[in-house]
Scaffold this active site. Structure first.
Site, PDB file in Angstrom:
ATOM      1  N   HIS A  69      -3.319   1.148   1.764  1.00  0.00           N
ATOM      2  CA  HIS A  69      -4.145   2.334   1.530  1.00  0.00           C
ATOM      3  C   HIS A  69      -3.202   3.539   1.584  1.00  0.00           C
ATOM      4  O   HIS A  69      -2.334   3.608   2.458  1.00  0.00           O
ATOM      5  CB  HIS A  69      -5.191   2.419   2.637  1.00  0.00           C
ATOM      6  CG  HIS A  69      -6.161   3.541   2.484  1.00  0.00           C
ATOM      7  ND1 HIS A  69      -5.845   4.844   2.774  1.00  0.00           N
ATOM      8  CD2 HIS A  69      -7.454   3.558   2.069  1.00  0.00           C
ATOM      9  CE1 HIS A  69      -6.902   5.608   2.552  1.00  0.00           C
ATOM     10  NE2 HIS A  69      -7.896   4.850   2.126  1.00  0.00           N
ATOM     11  N   PRO A  70      -3.328   4.499   0.642  1.00  0.00           N
ATOM     12  CA  PRO A  70      -2.343   5.593   0.547  1.00  0.00           C
ATOM     13  C   PRO A  70      -2.104   6.329   1.870  1.00  0.00           C
ATOM     14  O   PRO A  70      -0.954   6.552   2.255  1.00  0.00           O
ATOM     15  CB  PRO A  70      -2.958   6.539  -0.483  1.00  0.00           C
ATOM     16  CG  PRO A  70      -4.010   5.769  -1.199  1.00  0.00           C
ATOM     17  CD  PRO A  70      -4.394   4.592  -0.367  1.00  0.00           C
ATOM     18  N   ALA A 105      -3.997   5.512   4.981  1.00  0.00           N
ATOM     19  CA  ALA A 105      -4.384   4.759   6.190  1.00  0.00           C
ATOM     20  C   ALA A 105      -3.620   3.452   6.348  1.00  0.00           C
ATOM     21  O   ALA A 105      -3.800   2.745   7.345  1.00  0.00           O
ATOM     22  CB  ALA A 105      -5.886   4.487   6.183  1.00  0.00           C
ATOM     23  N   GLY A 106      -2.759   3.095   5.388  1.00  0.00           N
ATOM     24  CA  GLY A 106      -1.902   1.921   5.538  1.00  0.00           C
ATOM     25  C   GLY A 106      -2.661   0.603   5.558  1.00  0.00           C
ATOM     26  O   GLY A 106      -3.427   0.309   4.642  1.00  0.00           O
ATOM     27  N   HIS A 115       5.929   5.071  18.712  1.00  0.00           N
ATOM     28  CA  HIS A 115       5.387   3.710  18.707  1.00  0.00           C
ATOM     29  C   HIS A 115       5.277   3.187  17.278  1.00  0.00           C
ATOM     30  O   HIS A 115       4.817   3.897  16.402  1.00  0.00           O
ATOM     31  CB  HIS A 115       4.011   3.725  19.380  1.00  0.00           C
ATOM     32  CG  HIS A 115       3.553   2.388  19.846  1.00  0.00           C
ATOM     33  ND1 HIS A 115       3.147   1.394  18.984  1.00  0.00           N
ATOM     34  CD2 HIS A 115       3.448   1.861  21.089  1.00  0.00           C
ATOM     35  CE1 HIS A 115       2.793   0.328  19.689  1.00  0.00           C
ATOM     36  NE2 HIS A 115       2.978   0.581  20.965  1.00  0.00           N
ATOM     37  N   GLY A 157      -8.717  -7.614   1.353  1.00  0.00           N
ATOM     38  CA  GLY A 157      -8.417  -6.357   0.675  1.00  0.00           C
ATOM     39  C   GLY A 157      -7.264  -6.445  -0.292  1.00  0.00           C
ATOM     40  O   GLY A 157      -6.695  -7.528  -0.497  1.00  0.00           O
TER      41      GLY A 157
END
Lengths: 300, 300
Positions: free
Chosen positions: A168-169, A171-172, A82, A163
Site C-alpha cells: 500500500h503506498p 500504509a505498507g 524500530h 491482498g
C-alpha cells in the site's frame, strides 16, 4: 463462559499524541473490547496497545484501528528506530481463556482477509498462523522493512497471504498472527559477576541449546550491583516458569552463587503462576477449574 | 471493578428435592447473583449452597432464600445428623475480590437486621462479624441447637444481635457472619504409618500449638495405603499454603518420610496459589494487579 482473547497491535506512531489517541479511541468504540494498556515510544516512533475481547469484537475494533492508521500514518515520511513494514505493523492474537490457539489462528486469517479487501493492504500471516515455516518468525517477515516491500513481494517466496503483491503506498503491509502470551521474567543472582549471568543465560536459551521457548541474556543491575538473567518466556505452557527457575538455580549453584529473587515485568496470565504453585506444592490431580475466580467467570 | 463476594448459606433441608430446588431457584431470580454449587446431604438433612454476587444482589437473593426456607422448613419435625439452629442455619459472607472483610461484616449486619425485621427471626452475628469474643466461634453459637434456643436466649450472654429474644416457632434462629474463604488442603505422606500423620497434624494445628489458621488431623488413605495430613486452612492470607506445606515436609523428614503429593479439595481462590508461586519463585515486588485476568476484571 465468555472467551477471552488478547491482541497487541503495534502501530507506527509514537510521537503525535492526537493520532495515538484517535487510534485508541477507535478501538474503544466497539462494545466488548477493553483497552488494557498503551505504551508509546518516541524514539521508536511506535505505540504498543494491549486490548482484550472476543472473536466478534476484536476484529471489528482492529478494523477501526486500521481505518485511523491508514488515514493518519504515512510511512513514506515515517522515521523511528524500530523496524516496521506497515502503518499498523504487527497484530498478534493471543489465547487467554476459553479460547484455543486454533481460534486465534482463525481470527488472524479473518482479520488479514478483511484488511486486504477493505484497504488493499497486503497481509502476511506469522507465528502460529504462518502458511510456511520461513514465515513464522516476525523478524524474517519484516526484514527489508517498508522501504524494501516492493522488491520483497516480487519474490514468490514472499507473496503476501492476502491482498495485492505490492505494498500500500502509504500504509505498507500488515503482519497478522497468533502466538502465546509472552512473560518477561528476570532472575537475580547473588553476585556482581556479569559473566555468570551470561553463561547461565546461554545455557537456558533456545538459540544456544537451551529450552525451546526461552530467550535470555545476562545483564547488570548497576544500582543493586547484581547480575541478572533476563528472560523472555514465549510459551509458558510448554516451557514453564518453575523449570527455568530451578535450572537457573542449579546452574548458579555450580558457581557457588544463590538466586536472591526473581521478577515478573508487566502482565502474567494467572495460569503461569498457578502452574508454578502446582509444581512446588506437588499438587495431585489439580484442575484449573477449581480456581474460584475461573468458576465465577464460567458461570457468567 | 466489580466487587465479588461469596456467600455459602447452609439450609436445614437435604432430603426433599422440591424444597431444595425452590430455595436454589429463589436465589437465581436476583440478577447479578450466580449459584456456583449446591451440595445436599441426606444423612445431615442439610444443603450447602455457594453463590457469588455483590453487596446489592447478595442480600436481596438471601432474603428470598429465607422466604422459601421459612415457608417450607419446620425445625420442629426436622431430623438430621448435623447440628442446626435454624431453617436457614448459617450464612457467611466471604470477600473474594475488590471487597474487604469490613464490607462483608457490613453485609452480615444488613442481612441480619433485615431477616429479623421481616421474619421475626432472631439473628446471631459470628466470626469476623461477632459482637463479642464468645460469639465468634460457630459451634459455640449453635450449641444447644434449635431445641435449646429458648433457654439459651434467656441468658443475657446469648441475647440475639437482632430480633426477638425468642426463637421463631418453626425457623429457629439464624447465624450470619463474615469469614475468609476455607481451603481444604491435604498432604499425602510416603508412609502407611497413620501415627506419623497424626503427630504432624498435631504439630501444625492451632488447637495444639500450631499455626493460627490451621485445623488438621491425620487420616489413612486405605486404597493407596498412604497416611495423610488432612487440613482446613481458615485464612490463607495469614497462614499461607506454602508455609504449611514446608512445615509438614520438614516434620515428615524427621521420620525419614517424604511428601508424595498434596491436593486441594473443591474451590481455591487464585490468590492462594499465586501467593505460593510468589514464595517458591522468590518473586520481588510482585503485585497481584500484574495478573492478566485480574487486570481484565478491573477494566470491566
Amino acid at each position: 463462559m465468555p472467551r477471552i482473547i488478547e491482541s497487541v497491535p503495534n502501530i507506527s506512531e509514537g510521537r503525535r499524541s492526537d493520532v495515538i489517541k484517535a487510534a485508541v479511541d477507535a478501538l474503544g468504540t466497539v462494545s466488548g473490547v477493553r483497552v488494557l494498556d498503551v505504551q508509546s515510544d518516541k524514539d521508536h516512533n511506535r505505540s504498543v496497545i494491549s486490548l482484550a475481547g472476543d472473536e466478534e469484537s476484536l476484529p471489528a475494533a482492529l478494523l477501526k484501528l486500521f481505518e485511523v492508521a491508514v488515514e493518519r500514518i504515512d510511512l513514506r515520511s515515517h522515521e523511528g528506530e524500530h523496524p516496521r513494514a506497515g502503518a499498523v505493523d504487527v497484530v498478534p492474537f493471543i489465547p487467554i481463556e476459553g479460547a484455543t490457539m486454533a481460534d486465534c489462528v482463525g481470527l488472524a486469517r479473518r482479520l488479514g482477509q478483511a484488511v486486504a479487501e477493505r484497504f488493499q493492504i497486503p497481509v502476511y500471516l506469522y507465528e502460529e498462523a504462518a502458511t510456511a515455516p520461513h514465515r513464522r518468525n516476525l523478524e524474517d517477515v519484516r526484514r527489508g522493512q517498508f522501504e524494501g516491500l516492493a522488491e520483497k513481494m516480487r519474490d514468490p517466496q514472499w507473496k503476501p497471504d492476502y491482498g495485492p503483491a505490492a505494498p500500500h503506498p502509504s500504509a505498507g503491509a500488515a503482519i497478522v498472527g497468533a502466538r502465546m502470551p509472552l512473560i518477561a521474567y528476570n532472575i537475580n543472582l547473588g553476585t556482581s559477576d556479569l559473566e555468570i549471568a551470561k553463561r547461565i543465560a546461554k545455557g537456558i536459551r533456545h538459540s544456544s541449546g537451551g529450552y525451546r521457548h526461552v530467550k535470555a541474556m545476562g545483564v547488570m543491575l548497576d544500582e543493586r550491583k547484581l547480575a541478572q538473567v533476563s528472560i523472555n518466556m514465549t510459551d509458558f505452557k510448554r516451557t514453564p516458569l518453575h523449570r527455568v527457575f530451578e535450572t537457573v538455580r542449579s546452574e548458579a549453584e555450580r558457581y557457588g552463587v544463590s538466586v536472591v529473587g526473581s521478577e515478573i515485568v508487566g502482565l502474567v496470565p494467572a495460569e503461569a503462576l498457578i502452574d508454578a504453585a502446582d509444581h512446588f506444592l506437588r499438587l495431585e490431580n489439580f484442575n484449573p477449574r477449581q480456581v474460584l475466580e475461573r468458576k465465577l467467570r464460567e458461570s457468567e
